[in-house]
Structures are given as structure tokens and as C-alpha cells.
Design an enzyme around this catalytic site. Structure first.
Site, PDB file in Angstrom:
ATOM      1  N   ASP A  49     -11.836  -6.548  -3.256  1.00  0.00           N
ATOM      2  CA  ASP A  49     -12.678  -7.755  -3.179  1.00  0.00           C
ATOM      3  C   ASP A  49     -14.060  -7.369  -2.664  1.00  0.00           C
ATOM      4  OD1 ASP A  49     -10.756  -7.686  -0.558  1.00  0.00           O
ATOM      5  OD2 ASP A  49     -12.792  -8.301  -0.043  1.00  0.00           O
ATOM      6  N   GLU A  77       0.818  -1.214   0.000  1.00  0.00           N
ATOM      7  CA  GLU A  77       0.000   0.000   0.000  1.00  0.00           C
ATOM      8  C   GLU A  77       0.855   1.270   0.000  1.00  0.00           C
ATOM      9  OE1 GLU A  77      -4.134  -1.590   2.041  1.00  0.00           O
ATOM     10  OE2 GLU A  77      -2.453  -1.213   3.364  1.00  0.00           O
TER      11      GLU A  77
HETATM   12  C1  4EZ Z   1      -7.059  -4.723   5.788  1.00  0.00           C
HETATM   13  N1  4EZ Z   1      -6.911  -5.023   4.405  1.00  0.00           N
HETATM   14  C2  4EZ Z   1      -6.736  -6.446   4.131  1.00  0.00           C
HETATM   15  C3  4EZ Z   1      -5.612  -7.176   4.774  1.00  0.00           C
HETATM   16  C4  4EZ Z   1      -5.549  -8.590   4.270  1.00  0.00           C
HETATM   17  C5  4EZ Z   1      -3.948 -10.501   3.905  1.00  0.00           C
HETATM   18  C6  4EZ Z   1      -2.588 -10.991   4.238  1.00  0.00           C
HETATM   19  C7  4EZ Z   1      -7.991  -4.443   3.558  1.00  0.00           C
HETATM   20  C8  4EZ Z   1      -9.067  -5.403   3.129  1.00  0.00           C
HETATM   21  C9  4EZ Z   1      -9.944  -6.108   3.937  1.00  0.00           C
HETATM   22  N2  4EZ Z   1     -10.098  -6.173   5.292  1.00  0.00           N
HETATM   23  C10 4EZ Z   1      -9.349  -5.743   1.834  1.00  0.00           C
HETATM   24  N3  4EZ Z   1     -10.398  -6.623   1.793  1.00  0.00           N
HETATM   25  C11 4EZ Z   1     -10.767  -6.864   3.081  1.00  0.00           C
HETATM   26  C12 4EZ Z   1     -11.759  -7.707   3.651  1.00  0.00           C
HETATM   27  N4  4EZ Z   1     -12.563  -8.456   2.885  1.00  0.00           N
HETATM   28  N5  4EZ Z   1     -11.874  -7.736   4.996  1.00  0.00           N
HETATM   29  C13 4EZ Z   1     -11.067  -6.983   5.780  1.00  0.00           C
HETATM   30  O1  4EZ Z   1      -7.254  -3.377   6.003  1.00  0.00           O
HETATM   31  C14 4EZ Z   1      -4.388  -9.361   4.778  1.00  0.00           C
END
Ligand code: 4EZ
Length: 229
Positions: free
Chosen positions: A196, A12
Site C-alpha cells: 500500500d 508473511e
Molecule cells: C506492519 N505491516 C502491516 C500490519 C497491518 C493489519 C491487521 C506492514 C505494513 C504497514 N505498517 C504494510 N503497510 C503498512 C502501513 N501503511 N503502515 C504500517 O509491519 C496489520
């Protein structure tokens, strides 16, 4: 005017570090802080690691140790609103913690005594974002973003979040950063690009799109920095 730009994951902030070119690295509290100047604006850039606790630590550090007077967050999120698709941008108007629950005592979800269920972002930073959006000719949605210490990949949980908070998107850091900035009186702004739909395919969609969506968000935030100088 020193501005903090933070994300949660290396992906990010990578596009931001790439744009500023040169920077000074300071290690503090098991994290790295990157100080740079971009078009005459002093920046402190960092990714916190995922979740509310690490993002609280990083936001506090950027304000208290590095003296940042405004904070911009850039990253990715899961869509809750059906009209948000992968790559779309959403500006948080307000944020809440969807996993904070003392409802057993009659309090609403996301609320604790002397706190706020929803924390509003800075209005003038949102206005800057809207002028960037109109100059770029892109549409940016504005809405409620909710935060919790869980990667949501379940339709029941997502639907519960939508009905409980009227949320448009969800992630894992925004509301904690909001809490820090609101408490310390630092104007802040939270931008996310969708990776997503927080459903059963979320982890696959996230893996496929997080880099491109993170870049979309980062590039937008850097256009805002140009207007804040
Ligand atoms: C958290 N970030 C995701 C971190 C994922 C993987 C190793 C954003 C995010 C998110 N958070 C994108 N999609 C998400 C979802 N469906 N639920 C929670 O800030 C780590």
C-alpha cells in the site's frame, strides 16, 4: 550456520513454511518456532505478531534460545517513496523508529541516548540480495525503512516521515529487529514488498495485496537462503 527467517504475520511466513515442507514446531513464549532444513541450510522460522514489542521478543528468542547466527526478515510495507508501487521489493539499507520521540530534550526523532537514530543492515547480505535480483532480472530498491507502532494511513503523517527520516518505506517491526540484531552482533537483512502507499486508501490496498506481496518477498528471501548454504 543456523539462519532465522522471520515475519510479523502468518501470511508473511506461510509461503516459507510451504517451501520447506517438513518442520518441527516448538512452542515458546506464547509463539511457535518452526525448525527446518532447506537445501542443506538449518532454518528457524517464525512470525512474531505485529509491532515493535512482539518482533523484539521473537528476534531475541531466535538468537538467544535457538542459536540463529543470521536473521532475514520478510514481509510487506507501506510505500513512502513515490517510485515504489504495490509488489515492488525494497531492501533496507538502514532503519529507524519513527515514533520514538524525546525531541523535548533536544534529541533528534528516533534517537535515545546510547542508541542510534539509524541502524545499518549487513552489507554482505545486501550483496547476496543484489546478486539474486540480477539473476532474477528484477530491480530491487535499496533505502531507508522506518518503523513505528502504527499502521500509517494518513498523508500528513507519511509526508512528515518522509521529510524527517528520508524514508522510502514504512512498517511496524524492522527497526526493533535491527536493534536486537545490532546489539547482539547478528548480521541481519530486512526485505519488504509494497502492499500500500500509507495513504487514506492504505487499509483497502493492504487487504487486497498483502498476500501476493508477502509471497513476492518470501520467494526472494528463499532464493537468498540458497546462496547462504
Ligand atoms: C506492519 N505491516 C502491516 C500490519 C497491518 C493489519 C491487521 C506492514 C505494513 C504497514 N505498517 C504494510 N503497510 C503498512 C502501513 N501503511 N503502515 C504500517 O509491519 C496489520
Amino acid at each position: 550456520m543456523k539462519i532465522a527467517i522471520m515475519g510479523a504475520m502468518p501470511e508473511e511466513v506461510a509461503p516459507i513454511l510451504e517451501k520447506v515442507g517438513e518442520y518441527k514446531v516448538t512452542e515458546y513464549a506464547s509463539n511457535k518456532y518452526y525448525e527446518a532444513t532447506y537445501n542443506g541450510v538449518e532454518l528457524v522460522i517464525a512470525y512474531s505478531k505485529i509491532g515493535k514489542v512482539f518482533s523484539t521478543l521473537t528476534a531475541t528468542t531466535m538468537i538467544e534460545k535457538f542459536g540463529c547466527e543470521k536473521l532475514l526478515f520478510s514481509g510487506v510495507a507501506g510505500a513512502v517513496s513515490a517510485d515504489l508501487k504495490v509488489g515492488d521489493l525494497i531492501i533496507a539499507s538502514s532503519l529507524a523508529q519513527h515514533d520514538l520521540d524525546i525531541t523535548a530534550f533536544g534529541h533528534p526523532y528516533g534517537y535515545v541516548p546510547e542508541g542510534k537514530q539509524f541502524i545499518e543492515t549487513d552489507k554482505s547480505l545486501r550483496e547476496v540480495a543484489k546478486s539474486v535480483a540480477s539473476e532474477m532480472g528484477v530491480t530491487v530498491k535499496e533505502g531507508v525503512i522506518v518503523t513505528g507502532d502504527q499502521f500509517v494511513c494518513d498523508l500528513d503523517r507519511k509526508n512528515w516521515i518522509e521529510s524527517t527520516f528520508k524514508a522510502d518505506a514504512l512498517e511496524m517491526e524492522g527497526a526493533s529487529v535491527a536493534c536486537v540484531c545490532d546489539s547482539l552482533d547478528v548480521p541481519f537483512f530486512i526485505l519488504r514488498s509494497i502492499s500500500d502507499a500509507a495513504d487514506m486508501d492504505a487499509s483497502f490496498s493492504f487487504d487486497e495485496f498483502m498476500i501476493s506481496s508477502a509471497k513476492t518477498s518470501a520467494e526472494f528471501v528463499m532464493k537468498m537462503v540458497n546462496k547462504l548454504g
